[in-house]
Design a protein around this motif. Structure first.
Motif, PDB file in Angstrom:
ATOM      1  N   LEU A 141       7.032   8.900  14.555  1.00  0.00           N
ATOM      2  CA  LEU A 141       5.608   9.160  14.392  1.00  0.00           C
ATOM      3  C   LEU A 141       4.778   8.146  15.175  1.00  0.00           C
ATOM      4  N   LEU A 142       5.163   6.885  15.114  1.00  0.00           N
ATOM      5  CA  LEU A 142       4.479   5.863  15.901  1.00  0.00           C
ATOM      6  C   LEU A 142       4.560   6.182  17.395  1.00  0.00           C
ATOM      7  N   LEU A 143       5.737   6.587  17.843  1.00  0.00           N
ATOM      8  CA  LEU A 143       5.909   6.906  19.258  1.00  0.00           C
ATOM      9  C   LEU A 143       5.074   8.114  19.658  1.00  0.00           C
TER      10      LEU A 143
ATOM     11  N   TRP B  37       1.364   4.124   5.171  1.00  0.00           N
ATOM     12  CA  TRP B  37       2.486   4.184   4.232  1.00  0.00           C
ATOM     13  C   TRP B  37       3.738   4.332   5.092  1.00  0.00           C
ATOM     14  N   GLY B  38       4.588   3.299   5.106  1.00  0.00           N
ATOM     15  CA  GLY B  38       5.714   3.381   6.019  1.00  0.00           C
ATOM     16  C   GLY B  38       6.673   2.221   5.882  1.00  0.00           C
ATOM     17  N   ASP B  39       7.414   1.974   6.943  1.00  0.00           N
ATOM     18  CA  ASP B  39       8.475   0.971   6.968  1.00  0.00           C
ATOM     19  C   ASP B  39       7.874  -0.431   6.907  1.00  0.00           C
ATOM     20  N   PRO B  40       8.196  -1.199   5.869  1.00  0.00           N
ATOM     21  CA  PRO B  40       7.577  -2.533   5.751  1.00  0.00           C
ATOM     22  C   PRO B  40       7.957  -3.481   6.877  1.00  0.00           C
ATOM     23  N   VAL B  41       9.115  -3.291   7.493  1.00  0.00           N
ATOM     24  CA  VAL B  41       9.506  -4.164   8.597  1.00  0.00           C
ATOM     25  C   VAL B  41       8.554  -3.992   9.783  1.00  0.00           C
ATOM     26  N   TYR B  42       7.996  -2.800   9.934  1.00  0.00           N
ATOM     27  CA  TYR B  42       7.018  -2.599  11.001  1.00  0.00           C
ATOM     28  C   TYR B  42       5.799  -3.496  10.802  1.00  0.00           C
ATOM     29  N   ASP B  43       5.333  -3.640   9.555  1.00  0.00           N
ATOM     30  CA  ASP B  43       4.149  -4.462   9.304  1.00  0.00           C
ATOM     31  C   ASP B  43       4.391  -5.907   9.713  1.00  0.00           C
TER      32      ASP B  43
ATOM     33  N   GLU C 155       2.206  -9.730  -2.175  1.00  0.00           N
ATOM     34  CA  GLU C 155       1.381  -8.799  -2.953  1.00  0.00           C
ATOM     35  C   GLU C 155       1.424  -7.391  -2.356  1.00  0.00           C
ATOM     36  N   LEU C 156       1.341  -7.318  -1.032  1.00  0.00           N
ATOM     37  CA  LEU C 156       1.298  -6.023  -0.362  1.00  0.00           C
ATOM     38  C   LEU C 156       2.575  -5.220  -0.623  1.00  0.00           C
ATOM     39  N   LEU C 157       3.703  -5.903  -0.600  1.00  0.00           N
ATOM     40  CA  LEU C 157       4.986  -5.228  -0.768  1.00  0.00           C
ATOM     41  C   LEU C 157       5.205  -4.718  -2.188  1.00  0.00           C
ATOM     42  N   ARG C 158       4.344  -5.124  -3.101  1.00  0.00           N
ATOM     43  CA  ARG C 158       4.518  -4.716  -4.498  1.00  0.00           C
ATOM     44  C   ARG C 158       3.409  -3.793  -5.002  1.00  0.00           C
ATOM     45  N   VAL C 159       2.585  -3.287  -4.113  1.00  0.00           N
ATOM     46  CA  VAL C 159       1.606  -2.277  -4.505  1.00  0.00           C
ATOM     47  C   VAL C 159       2.362  -0.992  -4.826  1.00  0.00           C
ATOM     48  N   PRO C 160       2.244  -0.463  -6.028  1.00  0.00           N
ATOM     49  CA  PRO C 160       3.004   0.754  -6.370  1.00  0.00           C
ATOM     50  C   PRO C 160       2.490   1.966  -5.617  1.00  0.00           C
ATOM     51  N   ASP C 161       3.421   2.818  -5.194  1.00  0.00           N
ATOM     52  CA  ASP C 161       2.993   3.977  -4.415  1.00  0.00           C
ATOM     53  C   ASP C 161       2.102   4.908  -5.225  1.00  0.00           C
ATOM     54  N   GLY C 162       2.263   4.919  -6.546  1.00  0.00           N
ATOM     55  CA  GLY C 162       1.426   5.767  -7.369  1.00  0.00           C
ATOM     56  C   GLY C 162      -0.029   5.355  -7.405  1.00  0.00           C
ATOM     57  N   ALA C 163      -0.311   4.113  -6.980  1.00  0.00           N
ATOM     58  CA  ALA C 163      -1.696   3.643  -6.967  1.00  0.00           C
ATOM     59  C   ALA C 163      -2.433   4.070  -5.702  1.00  0.00           C
ATOM     60  N   LEU C 164      -1.706   4.514  -4.700  1.00  0.00           N
ATOM     61  CA  LEU C 164      -2.298   4.800  -3.398  1.00  0.00           C
ATOM     62  C   LEU C 164      -2.739   6.256  -3.291  1.00  0.00           C
ATOM     63  N   PRO C 165      -3.658   6.549  -2.392  1.00  0.00           N
ATOM     64  CA  PRO C 165      -4.026   7.942  -2.153  1.00  0.00           C
ATOM     65  C   PRO C 165      -2.811   8.736  -1.670  1.00  0.00           C
ATOM     66  N   PRO C 166      -2.805  10.042  -1.856  1.00  0.00           N
ATOM     67  CA  PRO C 166      -1.669  10.850  -1.382  1.00  0.00           C
ATOM     68  C   PRO C 166      -1.584  10.853   0.135  1.00  0.00           C
ATOM     69  N   VAL C 167      -0.388  11.125   0.632  1.00  0.00           N
ATOM     70  CA  VAL C 167      -0.178  11.249   2.076  1.00  0.00           C
ATOM     71  C   VAL C 167      -0.069  12.731   2.425  1.00  0.00           C
ATOM     72  N   PRO C 168      -0.294  13.099   3.680  1.00  0.00           N
ATOM     73  CA  PRO C 168      -0.172  14.508   4.069  1.00  0.00           C
ATOM     74  C   PRO C 168       1.237  15.046   3.837  1.00  0.00           C
ATOM     75  N   ALA C 169       1.344  16.338   3.690  1.00  0.00           N
ATOM     76  CA  ALA C 169       2.631  16.971   3.406  1.00  0.00           C
ATOM     77  C   ALA C 169       3.647  16.730   4.522  1.00  0.00           C
ATOM     78  N   ASP C 170       3.177  16.577   5.757  1.00  0.00           N
ATOM     79  CA  ASP C 170       4.099  16.390   6.871  1.00  0.00           C
ATOM     80  C   ASP C 170       4.360  14.926   7.203  1.00  0.00           C
ATOM     81  N   TRP C 171       3.904  14.013   6.346  1.00  0.00           N
ATOM     82  CA  TRP C 171       4.173  12.588   6.583  1.00  0.00           C
ATOM     83  C   TRP C 171       5.657  12.321   6.357  1.00  0.00           C
ATOM     84  N   PRO C 172       6.271  11.360   7.072  1.00  0.00           N
ATOM     85  CA  PRO C 172       7.697  11.080   6.873  1.00  0.00           C
ATOM     86  C   PRO C 172       8.037  10.789   5.415  1.00  0.00           C
ATOM     87  N   SER C 173       9.193  11.282   4.989  1.00  0.00           N
ATOM     88  CA  SER C 173       9.630  11.080   3.611  1.00  0.00           C
ATOM     89  C   SER C 173       9.925   9.611   3.353  1.00  0.00           C
TER      90      SER C 173
END
Length: 335
Positions: free
Chosen positions: A143-145, A218-224, A115-133
């Motif tokens: 960023l984690l480091l 909002w990031g790399d799913p493999v990290y989760d 379920e988590l992997l299929r949450v559409p990004d448009g449903a989520l709050p916006p991320v900051p402008a400097d967040w990784p693309s």
């Protein structure tokens, strides 16, 4: 429901449920039990934060079924009211990671990731402008480091003394930063980023319910996946079951480079744990009531330093008795 009255009642309550960043108080109402969730005393920030927890819960409600329902969120004063989840913490079922967990827990984890992997990004709050693309896994790893570097850099004189005596370098993520360029590109997804035994409740009707969304990213799913495997400490067979379940439910583009990059994030978690727990375990050692308790904690911390040190090029860590002496010397006057 008089939300402010429940908040005041929760503030006056003497006991609270476990939580590092929040106090959680169960209260009974005419409509049934609820959980009042208020910020705890200024705990040290050891994790990245992106969104308010209430905003995440509201956004995922149509897509993720295994979560508490948000009933009310208030900003001044800051608190939330959730449905109270009746059940047993997975940590109470099997706390040590040596025995197998019930199939219902493993099935619940697989379903949750699907379920988590299929949450559409448009449903989520916006991320900051400097967040990784989106898809820039290298930038996300860096960023984690940076978050761990910030923890290490803000040490006061006592904590710095402990870090130096226990051989934790000023930049413990340097070698991992060099490896981050080799991560495979994957589309970003919603990450819970804190799934462990104390954040999972096995219920009779809903299966496993996943708590504490304050660190969602909002990031790399493999990290989760890697973060979950690190924090949950599965028995080997369960670990492979969960990994295989994640592969079954993950979209193909999220599985690219899975094995190699999950190993990278596992290394990051070991490194971060050594940095963070030098302080947490150091304080516990300094305040321990008995010599036996101090020694047991020192041995645990030595294991964390051994595992983490592999990723910053460290040698053999200080022996347990040296860890005990250092913790008491540098942190014995705290609290």
């Amino acid at each position: 429901m008089d939300a402010l009255a429940l908040y005041e009642k929760a503030r006056a309550h003497e006991g609270s449920l476990a939580g590092f960043y929040h106090h959680n108080v169960r209260l009974d109402t005419d409509a049934g039990p609820v959980l009042v969730r208020t910020p705890g005393p200024a705990a040290e920030e050891m994790d990245l934060r992106l969104w308010p927890e209430a905003a995440v819960l509201e956004a995922i409600r149509p897509y993720v079924t295994q979560v508490p329902r948000l009933l009310h969120a208030h900003t001044d004063p800051e608190f939330q009211i959730h449905t109270f989840v009746e059940g047993r913490l997975v940590d109470d079922l099997v706390p040590d990671g040596k025995a197998r967990l019930p199939e219902a827990v493993l099935d619940g984890v697989e379903r949750f990731f699907g379920e988590l992997l299929r949450v559409p990004d448009g449903a989520l709050p916006p991320v900051p402008a400097d967040w990784p693309s989106n898809g820039d896994t290298t930038a996300f790893a860096l960023l984690l480091l940076d978050g761990v570097r910030a923890i290490r850099a803000r040490a006061d004189a006592a904590v710095e003394g402990l870090y130096q005596e226990l051989r934790v370098p000023a930049d413990p993520g340097r070698l991992l930063a060099e490896r981050a360029a080799g991560l495979s590109a994957r589309p970003f997804r919603l990450l819970h980023a804190d799934i462990h035994r104390k954040n999972m409740i096995l219920t009779e009707r809903a299966g496993v319910v996943f708590l504490d969304w304050e660190l969602a990213l909002w990031g790399d799913p493999v990290y989760d996946l890697a973060d979950h495997l690190h924090k949950t400490g599965y028995a080997r067979a369960d670990r492979e079951r969960v990994r295989a379940g994640w592969e079954r439910v993950a979209p193909a583009d999220c599985r690219v480079g899975l094995r190699e990059d999950a190993a990278y994030y596992a290394a990051y978690e070991e490194m971060k744990s050594a940095v963070v727990d030098t302080v947490r375990w150091g304080r516990r050692i300094a305040l321990a009531a008995t010599a036996a308790e101090r020694r047991a904690l020192a041995e645990e911390l030595r294991g964390k330093l051994l595992r983490g040190g592999r990723h910053w090029g460290g040698g053999m860590p200080v022996r347990p008795e040296g860890i005990e002496r250092a913790a008491v010397r540098w942190l014995g006057g705290e609290g």
